[in-house]
Design a protein around this motif. Sequence first.
Motif, PDB file in Angstrom:
ATOM      1  N   LEU A 251       0.832  -1.200   0.000  1.00 47.20           N
ATOM      2  CA  LEU A 251       0.000   0.000   0.000  1.00 47.20           C
ATOM      3  C   LEU A 251       0.869   1.253   0.000  1.00 47.20           C
ATOM      4  O   LEU A 251       1.491   1.601   0.997  1.00 47.20           O
ATOM      5  N   ILE A 252       0.909   1.931  -1.135  1.00 48.83           N
ATOM      6  CA  ILE A 252       1.688   3.163  -1.297  1.00 48.83           C
ATOM      7  C   ILE A 252       0.761   4.232  -1.862  1.00 48.83           C
ATOM      8  O   ILE A 252       0.195   4.070  -2.937  1.00 48.83           O
ATOM      9  N   ILE A 253       0.582   5.327  -1.110  1.00 51.44           N
ATOM     10  CA  ILE A 253      -0.306   6.398  -1.564  1.00 51.44           C
ATOM     11  C   ILE A 253       0.473   7.466  -2.319  1.00 51.44           C
ATOM     12  O   ILE A 253       0.139   7.827  -3.443  1.00 51.44           O
ATOM     13  N   ALA A 254       1.508   7.983  -1.731  1.00 51.90           N
ATOM     14  CA  ALA A 254       2.294   9.030  -2.389  1.00 51.90           C
ATOM     15  C   ALA A 254       3.237   8.412  -3.412  1.00 51.90           C
ATOM     16  O   ALA A 254       3.347   7.196  -3.534  1.00 51.90           O
ATOM     17  N   ASP A 255       3.910   9.271  -4.156  1.00 55.98           N
ATOM     18  CA  ASP A 255       4.822   8.795  -5.197  1.00 55.98           C
ATOM     19  C   ASP A 255       6.257   8.672  -4.714  1.00 55.98           C
ATOM     20  O   ASP A 255       7.176   8.546  -5.527  1.00 55.98           O
ATOM     21  N   ASP A 256       6.454   8.738  -3.402  1.00 58.95           N
ATOM     22  CA  ASP A 256       7.820   8.675  -2.892  1.00 58.95           C
ATOM     23  C   ASP A 256       8.346   7.250  -2.766  1.00 58.95           C
ATOM     24  O   ASP A 256       9.505   7.029  -2.423  1.00 58.95           O
ATOM     25  N   GLY A 257       7.483   6.271  -3.010  1.00 55.11           N
ATOM     26  CA  GLY A 257       7.918   4.881  -2.969  1.00 55.11           C
ATOM     27  C   GLY A 257       7.869   4.254  -1.599  1.00 55.11           C
ATOM     28  O   GLY A 257       8.152   3.058  -1.453  1.00 55.11           O
ATOM     29  N   ASP A 258       7.498   5.049  -0.572  1.00 51.81           N
ATOM     30  CA  ASP A 258       7.434   4.503   0.780  1.00 51.81           C
ATOM     31  C   ASP A 258       6.027   3.995   1.076  1.00 51.81           C
ATOM     32  O   ASP A 258       5.042   4.710   0.839  1.00 51.81           O
ATOM     33  N   PRO A 259       5.894   2.783   1.614  1.00 50.39           N
ATOM     34  CA  PRO A 259       4.569   2.267   1.961  1.00 50.39           C
ATOM     35  C   PRO A 259       3.988   2.995   3.158  1.00 50.39           C
ATOM     36  O   PRO A 259       4.705   3.614   3.944  1.00 50.39           O
ATOM     37  N   ASN A 260       2.670   2.918   3.287  1.00 51.16           N
ATOM     38  CA  ASN A 260       1.980   3.632   4.362  1.00 51.16           C
ATOM     39  C   ASN A 260       2.510   3.288   5.747  1.00 51.16           C
ATOM     40  O   ASN A 260       2.557   4.139   6.639  1.00 51.16           O
ATOM     41  N   TYR A 261       2.883   2.029   5.954  1.00 49.88           N
ATOM     42  CA  TYR A 261       3.248   1.622   7.306  1.00 49.88           C
ATOM     43  C   TYR A 261       4.565   2.238   7.779  1.00 49.88           C
ATOM     44  O   TYR A 261       4.919   2.098   8.948  1.00 49.88           O
ATOM     45  N   LEU A 262       5.233   2.978   6.903  1.00 47.68           N
ATOM     46  CA  LEU A 262       6.459   3.676   7.273  1.00 47.68           C
ATOM     47  C   LEU A 262       6.266   5.195   7.272  1.00 47.68           C
ATOM     48  O   LEU A 262       7.228   5.936   7.433  1.00 47.68           O
ATOM     49  N   LYS A 263       4.997   5.662   7.119  1.00 51.45           N
ATOM     50  CA  LYS A 263       4.713   7.105   7.115  1.00 51.45           C
ATOM     51  C   LYS A 263       3.910   7.450   8.365  1.00 51.45           C
ATOM     52  O   LYS A 263       2.714   7.205   8.448  1.00 51.45           O
ATOM     53  N   LYS A 264       4.587   8.057   9.319  1.00 53.90           N
ATOM     54  CA  LYS A 264       3.922   8.306  10.593  1.00 53.90           C
ATOM     55  C   LYS A 264       2.851   9.397  10.510  1.00 53.90           C
ATOM     56  O   LYS A 264       2.010   9.522  11.398  1.00 53.90           O
ATOM     57  N   GLU A 265       2.856  10.198   9.434  1.00 46.93           N
ATOM     58  CA  GLU A 265       1.844  11.240   9.302  1.00 46.93           C
ATOM     59  C   GLU A 265       0.489  10.666   8.889  1.00 46.93           C
ATOM     60  O   GLU A 265      -0.536  11.356   8.955  1.00 46.93           O
ATOM     61  N   LEU A 266       0.472   9.419   8.435  1.00 53.78           N
ATOM     62  CA  LEU A 266      -0.789   8.759   8.094  1.00 53.78           C
ATOM     63  C   LEU A 266      -1.230   7.950   9.303  1.00 53.78           C
ATOM     64  O   LEU A 266      -0.675   6.911   9.612  1.00 53.78           O
ATOM     65  N   SER A 267      -2.262   8.440   9.993  1.00 53.15           N
ATOM     66  CA  SER A 267      -2.614   7.869  11.292  1.00 53.15           C
ATOM     67  C   SER A 267      -4.036   7.308  11.339  1.00 53.15           C
ATOM     68  O   SER A 267      -4.646   7.231  12.400  1.00 53.15           O
ATOM     69  N   GLU A 268      -4.557   6.900  10.175  1.00 57.10           N
ATOM     70  CA  GLU A 268      -5.872   6.284  10.148  1.00 57.10           C
ATOM     71  C   GLU A 268      -5.755   4.856   9.632  1.00 57.10           C
ATOM     72  O   GLU A 268      -4.964   4.563   8.732  1.00 57.10           O
ATOM     73  N   ILE A 269      -6.576   3.974  10.211  1.00 51.85           N
ATOM     74  CA  ILE A 269      -6.571   2.570   9.785  1.00 51.85           C
ATOM     75  C   ILE A 269      -7.035   2.474   8.339  1.00 51.85           C
ATOM     76  O   ILE A 269      -8.079   3.026   7.968  1.00 51.85           O
TER      77      ILE A 269
END
Length: 350
Positions: A251-269
Amino acid sequence: MKKIFAALLISFALYSCDDGDITVTSFDLEDSNLTPCEIDGKKVLWVVNNEDVYESMSLELDDSRLNDTITDALTLNVEDTLTINLGGESNSRNRLVYRIYDGEINGGEYFCQGVPPGSPRVLEEYVSAGGTVTITTSFNDLGSNENDDADGDGVPNAEEGFDPDGGNHLDTDGDGIPDYLDIDDDNDNVETVDEENANPGEPATDEGYLDTDTDGIPDYLDPDDDNDGVLTRHEVRQSEVEAGNIDPRSLIIADDGDPNYLKKELSEISFEHDLQLDHSITRDYRSNIVIEDFNLIRQDGSGEDIRFDSYNLGRLVVNNIPFELLTNRQQELLDAEEENEEENEGTSTN
């Protein structure tokens, strides 16, 4: 002279029954690494010695309790000792055979073909009469040095809380599988092998393991790798999970290549579920083989009878054998599925 002296120092009883004299035979094959073959439905474990004396020892076994193929360990039962009786006849399906040859022997050619080669020639042959074979099998991946890693996740047993004495093994995620056998130690659906190593410049623990949120807990033991309050396993698309992909790395939302589980600014299930990875692994086995209370009879008609109280033939080590593991939750789901099947069968019968 060296061979004669060695024979006199053998720790078990070795003697000729006809006149009481010591028989000068090397039998220099004890405690060996054995090689398996299968001929005519029999398992054949053999070892050869091509130094000083050209000799071999082969154990032929035909027992339904042994595994079907030689690619497995002789038995995968590490709880019980397997005992097999040796026959008293030269054509017995269970027998130990010792031979001396007139030249160097290729064990693979001699023992693993239906018809042995004509060369080298057998000079002396001894065949067992009576006795028992004891096979004790254990896991061969439970050491505590840096190379012993039972689940192959890159973290040694000793660092995963393996308790060789009391069996009180560490189970970080409490899923019923101890860490040293668990390919996903924190139950976040990212395999340990994929979240343990820190690349240059990435945050790491003192031990060198990746620690994305710098909380002192390495990612492979941290169920919330980015410390955003959402479990790593829940930062995954519903459509991906329903399609069978439960890996949060997908699951990757942005185009930076980092998956959601490594983005602490995304805090919703993203999607809450209780599915878990297949935890089955492969393991290494070791079968130790000891033969007790038997005679070896020379096959030239002389009646020479050599007695052994105990002979440690050696070991067979087999690696990468499939080993099924289920978490507590997976076992619950399996039990429920089987219960439903039984109920449906009962309904259809009525």
